[in-house]
Design a protein around this motif. Structure first.
Motif, short mmCIF file in Angstrom:
data_model
loop_
_atom_site.label_atom_id
_atom_site.label_comp_id
_atom_site.label_asym_id
_atom_site.label_seq_id
_atom_site.Cartn_x
_atom_site.Cartn_y
_atom_site.Cartn_z
N VAL A 79 0.83 -1.20 0.00
CA VAL A 79 0.00 0.00 0.00
C VAL A 79 0.87 1.25 0.00
N TRP A 80 1.94 1.22 0.78
CA TRP A 80 2.81 2.40 0.88
C TRP A 80 3.42 2.78 -0.47
N PHE A 81 3.88 1.77 -1.21
CA PHE A 81 4.59 2.07 -2.46
C PHE A 81 3.65 2.18 -3.66
N THR A 82 2.42 1.67 -3.56
CA THR A 82 1.49 1.76 -4.69
C THR A 82 0.50 2.90 -4.55
N TYR A 83 0.42 3.50 -3.36
CA TYR A 83 -0.55 4.58 -3.16
C TYR A 83 -0.13 5.81 -3.97
N ARG A 84 -1.10 6.39 -4.64
CA ARG A 84 -0.85 7.60 -5.41
C ARG A 84 -1.75 8.72 -4.88
N ALA A 85 -1.17 9.91 -4.70
CA ALA A 85 -1.95 11.06 -4.23
C ALA A 85 -2.98 11.44 -5.30
N PRO A 459 -2.52 18.15 -3.27
CA PRO A 459 -3.39 16.96 -3.34
C PRO A 459 -4.43 16.99 -2.23
N ASP A 460 -5.38 16.08 -2.32
CA ASP A 460 -6.35 15.91 -1.24
C ASP A 460 -5.64 15.44 0.02
N ARG A 461 -6.37 15.38 1.10
CA ARG A 461 -5.78 14.95 2.37
C ARG A 461 -5.03 13.63 2.18
N ASP A 462 -3.75 13.62 2.56
CA ASP A 462 -2.90 12.45 2.33
C ASP A 462 -3.33 11.31 3.24
N LYS A 463 -3.83 10.25 2.63
CA LYS A 463 -4.29 9.09 3.38
C LYS A 463 -3.27 7.96 3.37
N LYS A 464 -2.10 8.24 2.87
CA LYS A 464 -1.11 7.17 2.73
C LYS A 464 -0.75 6.52 4.07
N PRO A 465 -0.41 7.30 5.12
CA PRO A 465 -0.07 6.65 6.40
C PRO A 465 -1.24 5.85 6.98
N GLN A 466 -2.45 6.44 6.93
CA GLN A 466 -3.59 5.72 7.49
C GLN A 466 -3.88 4.44 6.73
N THR A 468 -1.82 2.68 4.99
CA THR A 468 -0.75 1.72 5.22
C THR A 468 -0.95 1.01 6.56
N VAL A 469 -1.30 1.79 7.59
CA VAL A 469 -1.54 1.18 8.90
C VAL A 469 -2.73 0.23 8.84
N LEU A 470 -3.81 0.66 8.18
CA LEU A 470 -4.98 -0.20 8.07
C LEU A 470 -4.66 -1.48 7.30
N ALA A 471 -3.87 -1.36 6.23
CA ALA A 471 -3.49 -2.55 5.47
C ALA A 471 -2.67 -3.50 6.33
N GLY A 472 -1.74 -2.93 7.13
CA GLY A 472 -0.94 -3.79 8.00
C GLY A 472 -1.79 -4.48 9.05
N LEU A 473 -2.69 -3.72 9.69
CA LEU A 473 -3.55 -4.32 10.71
C LEU A 473 -4.48 -5.36 10.11
N GLY A 474 -5.08 -5.02 8.96
CA GLY A 474 -5.95 -6.00 8.32
C GLY A 474 -5.20 -7.23 7.87
N GLY A 475 -4.00 -7.01 7.29
CA GLY A 475 -3.19 -8.15 6.87
C GLY A 475 -2.78 -9.04 8.02
N PHE A 476 -2.63 -8.44 9.22
CA PHE A 476 -2.25 -9.26 10.37
C PHE A 476 -3.45 -9.98 10.97
N PHE A 477 -4.55 -9.23 11.23
CA PHE A 477 -5.66 -9.81 11.99
C PHE A 477 -6.52 -10.75 11.16
N LEU A 478 -6.68 -10.48 9.87
CA LEU A 478 -7.54 -11.36 9.07
C LEU A 478 -7.01 -12.79 9.03
N PRO A 479 -5.76 -13.04 8.64
CA PRO A 479 -5.28 -14.43 8.68
C PRO A 479 -5.17 -14.98 10.10
N PHE A 480 -4.83 -14.10 11.06
CA PHE A 480 -4.70 -14.57 12.45
C PHE A 480 -6.03 -15.12 12.94
N PHE A 481 -7.07 -14.30 12.84
CA PHE A 481 -8.37 -14.77 13.30
C PHE A 481 -8.96 -15.83 12.37
#
Length: 743
Positions: A79-85, A459-466, A468-481
């Protein structure tokens, strides 16, 4: 247990036991599932609900954690490297709510109309013909964001936003893309197309409409002037008094003509309706089957027929007499009297049924006669109506001639007056509409452009950090649970209580998990290894004691040890039970009937053959195959080398003789058999033993497999003595925590 041989991990039989008795069994469980081991000790409560997910977490936390970290580690950088403003360009129009000079005092109606008008303009902006016109512009057609779209117009319809912020009169048109210049170019192309195709077209249509109204007004005004001149000329020719006289007489004649004509039309309609009705009645008369008599009509007609009434009364009297006779007569000849009464009653009923048939036919004849009479009446009415129509035609013609005799000039005058009144009304309407359009054209346009879109500087409000964090949390919790949820759905056994709760099986013993090094150091003099060995021996000896009690009570001497599937500790359980029985001084033989995957020979370091296979297939003597061990009172019968012929011997019951010999030679026979579900071998063996002990491995065995195994045994009429759970939690024998490992 210092003389116990090491066990082999053939079935992954991890644990070695401490006994936990089963609770009271529900009375509705099948009799074959009741072990009958005497007094029962309450077992620990079963786990369920959230506890099942806790046990799944305990089993799978490492795999879930590693997979979650791996997915999160891949999702967040992706997400971090593919996100475009993204940049949003916006243009604005002013859309007036009303044009006051045209419809003054519009009030609420005007507010409602404005809501509809706004919605219409929003749809116009995103309409296909406007967007197609916008994409004809070179700066819009060359936009990079549209190059890979199969339908650029559809993409614009989905992404272009048209809104009235705050429900005000400002209409904003915006578009978000990764390129600020392309966003502005596309929005401005849509704005220009909307102005050219909708806004300017509407204004041009108003101007064209005003020109049409001017032309119509001029034509009608000239026509009205001409009609007035003609009327004046006719009035001068006829004279005012003569004109008034003729007009009055002509009005009377015209009224009389209109009255005769109205009467003629009514008469013609009446005759037409009568002819349609006659045609329907005649068609009905030509179909005899259409004349039917329903039961209600028949019953009503029946009540008016004297013969039928007499039969009904006779039937009622006979029925009453028969009922009275049945309740009063008790002497021997009463049956003959009742038969005569019943015969008279049946005769009356037959006569009544015949009368019903006659009356039904009579009623049909009457209905057909009534239909024919109705047809004749309709014919008469049609004839009278035709005569009346003929007379009215003559009256209408005479009235017409009378009206025309007053002179065509008077009629022309009246017609001219009507035409003049009509033209005056048309001119007034055209003048009113022309005045309204003149006001609209002189007023400010209802839709005006406020500003076009400029390329956004930021650009519009930069959502890149948010993101990225959501992708990391989702990537962790979805397979975990997901892993925890899938493991919980497998319904693995988590405690001894679950075996009883979900399967109804008695838990005749519970074997604790012990480290594998315990059996490599069975001669240890003390310490933790000594305590593990003591707990293990006590649990096995407790199970053996129950088997000894059962043998004394109902001669259960041949015990088969199996499991639902492989890897649930059956081989270790069978080996340790045989060792415990031998230590008590009872001659015991351990038989390896797991022909497909034999293991007992490796546990005791003895030859694989001759064994069970050679006895059943080649007729080898039992004494040649049975091998003594270093443990007193314990002998072993290995599996031998099996093949397809041996499996046929198991199926046809040839094994019964072998078990009979073993009963004569030994006090106890412990059979290590194949798993129940994967192969049919154990199903054939179970019919020749006194009972079956199921090995259940905590965290490995599942409730559906155990239930299926019990159903298989019940289908063959085999009594499960109970289950031995390996690796339970809690109980009086567990005093320390350690890392479990199956041996």
């Amino acid at each position: 247990m210092a003389d116990s041989p090491p066990s082999k991990p053939n079935d992954d039989p991890r644990p070695q036991p401490a006994l936990v008795e089963s609770r009271s069994r529900p009375a509705e469980l099948p009799d074959l599932w009741r072990g009958g081991f005497g007094p029962e000790i309450p077992m620990p409560p079963p786990t369920g609900g959230l506890a099942a997910y806790w046990h799944s977490l305990r089993r799978r936390w490492l795999a879930a954690l590693l997979l979650g970290l791996a997915v999160a580690g891949a999702a967040a950088p992706a997400v971090w490297f593919t996100y475009r403003a993204e940049y949003t360009a916006t243009a604005a129009f002013h859309v007036a709510s009303s044009l006051a000079p045209i419809l003054p005092g519009g009030g609420d109606r005007m507010a409602t109309a404005f809501e509809v008008y706004k919605g219409t303009q929003q749809q116009y902006v995103k309409s296909r013909f406007v967007l197609v016109a916008a994409l004809r512009k070179p700066e819009a057609a060359s936009a990079t964001v549209l190059q890979e779209e199969p339908d650029p117009v559809d993409w614009l319809q989905q992404n272009l936003k048209v809104a009235f912020p705050g429900n005000a009169e400002i209409m904003q048109i915006s578009l978000t893309t990764p390129d600020p210049r392309e966003s502005a170019a596309l929005v401005n192309a849509v704005v220009d197309a909307y102005k050219a195709e909708i806004v300017d077209v509407e204004l041009n249509q108003r101007r064209q409409r005003l020109n049409d109204l001017e032309r119509i007004y001029t034509e009608k005004e000239n026509e009205l002037r001409s009609k007035r001149s003609d009327l004046k000329r006719l009035a001068e020719q006829l004279g005012a008094g003569e004109k008034e006289n003729l007009s009055l007489k002509q009005q009377i004649a015209l009224q009389q003509f209109a009255a005769f004509r109205s009467e003629l039309i009514n008469t013609q309609f009446k005759v037409m309706r009568l002819r349609w009705e006659l045609k329907a009645k005649e068609a009905e008369a030509q179909r005899p089957a259409s004349v039917e008599v329903n039961d209600l009509e028949l019953e009503q007609f029946l009540r008016t027929d004297p013969v039928a009434l007499q039969l009904l009364q006779r039937e009622s009297e006979l029925r009453q007499r028969r009922q009275e006779a049945q309740s009063v007569l008790t002497w021997r000849g009463s049956s003959e009297h009742l038969e005569r009464s019943r015969g008279a009653e049946e005769s009356t009923q037959r006569a009544l049924a015949a009368r019903r048939v006659e009356l039904r036919e009579e009623l049909k004849r009457r209905k057909r006669a009534a239909l024919q009479a109705n047809i004749e009446q309709l014919k008469a009415e049609i004839a009278a109506g035709a005569e009346q129509e003929k007379q009215l035609l003559q009256d209408v013609e005479q009235a017409k001639k009378l009206a025309e005799s007053f002179g065509g000039s008077s009629i022309d005058v009246e017609m001219m007056r009507s035409e003049i009144a009509l033209l005056e009304g048309i001119l007034k309407s055209v003048a009113d509409e022309r005045e309204k359009l003149n006001i609209e054209i002189r007023n400010r346009p209802r839709i005006t452009l406020i500003h076009k879109a400029d390329p956004p500087a930021a650009p519009d409000r930069d959502k890149k950090p948010q993101l990225t964090v959501l992708a990391g949390l989702g990537g962790f919790f979805l397979p975990f649970f997901g892993i925890i949820w899938l493991d919980a759905r497998s319904r693995r056994i988590n405690s001894t209580g679950e075996v009883y709760l979900h399967t109804g099986l008695d838990v005749i013993g519970a074997v604790p998990m012990v480290p594998a090094r315990t059996f490599r150091s069975l001669v240890a003099a003390g310490g933790r290894m000594q305590r593990y060995r003591q707990e293990f021996n006590e649990s096995i000896d407790s199970i053996a004691a129950r088997l000894l009690h059962l043998a004394e009570r109902d001669h259960t001497r041949v015990v088969l040890v199996s499991s639902a599937v492989a890897g649930e500790g059956k081989t270790t359980l069978a080996t340790q039970l045989a060792l415990s029985l031998a230590r008590t001084g009872h001659p015991t033989v351990l038989v390896d009937f797991d022909i497909r995957q034999p293991a007992i020979d490796q546990v005791f370091a003895i030859p694989l053959e001759p064994g069970v296979a050679e006895i059943l297939r080649d007729g080898v003597d039992l004494h040649e195959a049975v091998q003594d061990t270093d443990i007193e009172n314990l002998a072993v019968l290995p599996a031998g080398r099996g093949d397809r012929r041996l499996l046929v011997s198991l199926a046809n019951g040839a094994v019964r003789g072998l078990f009979d010999q073993l009963r004569q030679e030994f006090e106890f026979v412990v059979v290590d058999a194949s798993p129940i579900l994967p192969v049919p071998d154990t199903r054939f063996l179970a019919k020749h033993v006194d009972g079956v002990v199921l090995s259940v491995l905590r965290d490995v065995s599942s409730v559906p497999n155990i239930l299926s195994a019990c159903e298989v045994l019940a289908g063959f009429g085999v009594r499960p003595l109970g289950a031995v759970v390996t690796g339970p939690v809690g109980g009086p024998f567990y005093r320390s925590a350690y890392t479990p490992q199956v041996i």
